[in-house]
Design an enzyme around this catalytic site. Structure first.
Site, PDB file in Angstrom:
ATOM      1  N   LYS A  53       0.833  -1.204   0.000  1.00  8.53           N
ATOM      2  CA  LYS A  53       0.000   0.000   0.000  1.00  8.53           C
ATOM      3  C   LYS A  53       0.869   1.256   0.000  1.00  8.53           C
ATOM      4  O   LYS A  53       0.555   2.248  -0.663  1.00  8.53           O
ATOM      5  CB  LYS A  53      -0.955  -0.023   1.205  1.00  8.53           C
ATOM      6  N   GLN A  97      -4.996  -2.081   9.214  1.00 13.19           N
ATOM      7  CA  GLN A  97      -4.732  -3.376   8.585  1.00 13.19           C
ATOM      8  C   GLN A  97      -5.311  -4.507   9.442  1.00 13.19           C
ATOM      9  O   GLN A  97      -5.010  -4.595  10.631  1.00 13.19           O
ATOM     10  CB  GLN A  97      -3.212  -3.554   8.395  1.00 13.19           C
ATOM     11  N   ASP A 120     -11.424   1.833   3.251  1.00 17.40           N
ATOM     12  CA  ASP A 120     -11.688   0.408   3.022  1.00 17.40           C
ATOM     13  C   ASP A 120     -13.168   0.143   2.736  1.00 17.40           C
ATOM     14  O   ASP A 120     -13.524  -0.926   2.254  1.00 17.40           O
ATOM     15  CB  ASP A 120     -11.296  -0.404   4.277  1.00 17.40           C
TER      16      ASP A 120
END
Ligand code: NAP
Length: 283
Positions: A53, A97, A120
């Site tokens: 990322k 995460q 997300d």
């Protein structure tokens, strides 16, 4: 032999387009988008995703701050970090995460993220908006899958789509996105009776289970479009492999995605797109 949709190539093209757009942002908005990523612990899979990322952010010109914390962090400490990022006007996107250590409640952590910074698309308000067909941040993997299908020229409307897996991050939302594209969607899972009978009816088959080479050629109909979301280690070779027995299924499918180089790169690409969208919504 199936046509292969390369997520690696498509994502490289899309990232280059985004980079050109982001390069214009300092003159227009005074800065570039800023993505904050929180990594708890040192799980090798999570470390590699976070590194990916950061690399993609650099390619696109997005500012990336990765906050690394030990697995011993308390839930309250993590919530305090999120509160600080929520309040920080210079941060546009926040990503925690997953998975988190067992002593931390993932649902509580996700719900603590300001939904406008939830890149997300996992926040309950974004999930609700998705199911009510309202504007929202779409979860990255399902969004990337639909983008791949469209780019490959796959007609979705009217097709029989079968999704294996019903997780919150892949199976459920990709089913909804395919439904929104007017596919006739069947959702299957570990309790589905005669799974192969269902999958053989699929014109579009999306597989998100997490079991190496689970879907064999006899489960797929001739000419089907097969999207493999799985990321597994092949127990025989130790190499990365998907949920689909790629070599055999590619002989029957009309279109297929490889692992690695398929859905994975598109997920990160869509994360970049979501960060830019969250940034632009603030101006
Ligand atoms: P998950 O939360 O573990 O869900 C797995 C789903 O598969 C569950 O719904 C489960 O059914 C179903 N399932 C398990 N065994 C099955 C069987 N024998 N027959 C039918 N269904 C079965 O997994 P996930 O988070 O959705 O991830 C799935 C895979 O995709 C993993 O390999 C993961 O690493 C990968 N992934 C890749 C990306 C990417 O960007 N490439 C992104 C996310 C995930 P039940 O609900 O009945 O238990």
């Amino acid at each position: 032999m199936a046509k292969i949709i390369s997520g690696k190539e498509l994502s490289a093209r899309l990232k280059a387009e985004m980079a050109a757009e982001v390069a214009t942002f300092p003159a227009r908005y005074g800065r570039v988008p800023h993505l904050a990523v929180i990594l708890v612990g040192e799980d090798p899979g999570s470390v590699s995703y976070v590194t990916g990322k950061a690399k993609a952010s650099a390619e696109v010109g997005i500012r990336n701050t990765t906050i690394r914390k030990p697995a011993t962090i308390t839930e309250q400490e993590l919530l305090d970090i999120i509160a600080g990022l929520n309040a920080d006007d210079g941060v546009d996107g926040i990503l925690v995460q997953l998975p988190l250590p067992r002593h931390i409640d993932e649902d509580r952590v996700i719900a603590a993220i300001d939904e406008r910074k939830d890149v997300d698309g996992f926040h309950p308000l974004n999930v609700a908006a998705l199911w009510q067909k309202q504007s929202c941040t779409l979860p990255c993997t399902p969004k990337g899958i639909v983008k791949m299908l469209k780019t490959a020229g796959v007609e979705i409307a009217g097709k029989r789509a079968v999704v294996i897996g019903r997780s919150n991050i892949v199976g459920l939302p990709v089913s909804k996105l395919l439904l929104d594209e007017n596919a006739t969607v069947t959702m299957t899972h570990s309790r589905t009776r005669d799974l192969a009978e269902e999958t053989r009816r699929a014109e579009i088959l999306v597989v998100a289970i997490g079991r190496p080479k689970f879907v064999t050629a006899d489960m797929v109909s001739e000419g089907a479009v097969v999207i493999d979301v799985g990321v597994n280690r092949d127990p025989e070779t130790g190499k990365l492999c998907g949920d689909v027995d790629y070599a055999a299924v590619a002989e029957k499918a009309s279109v297929i995605t490889p692992v690695p180089g398929g859905v994975g790169p598109m997920t990160i690409c869509c994360l970049m797109e979501n960060t830019i969208e969250c940034f632009l919504r603030r101006f």
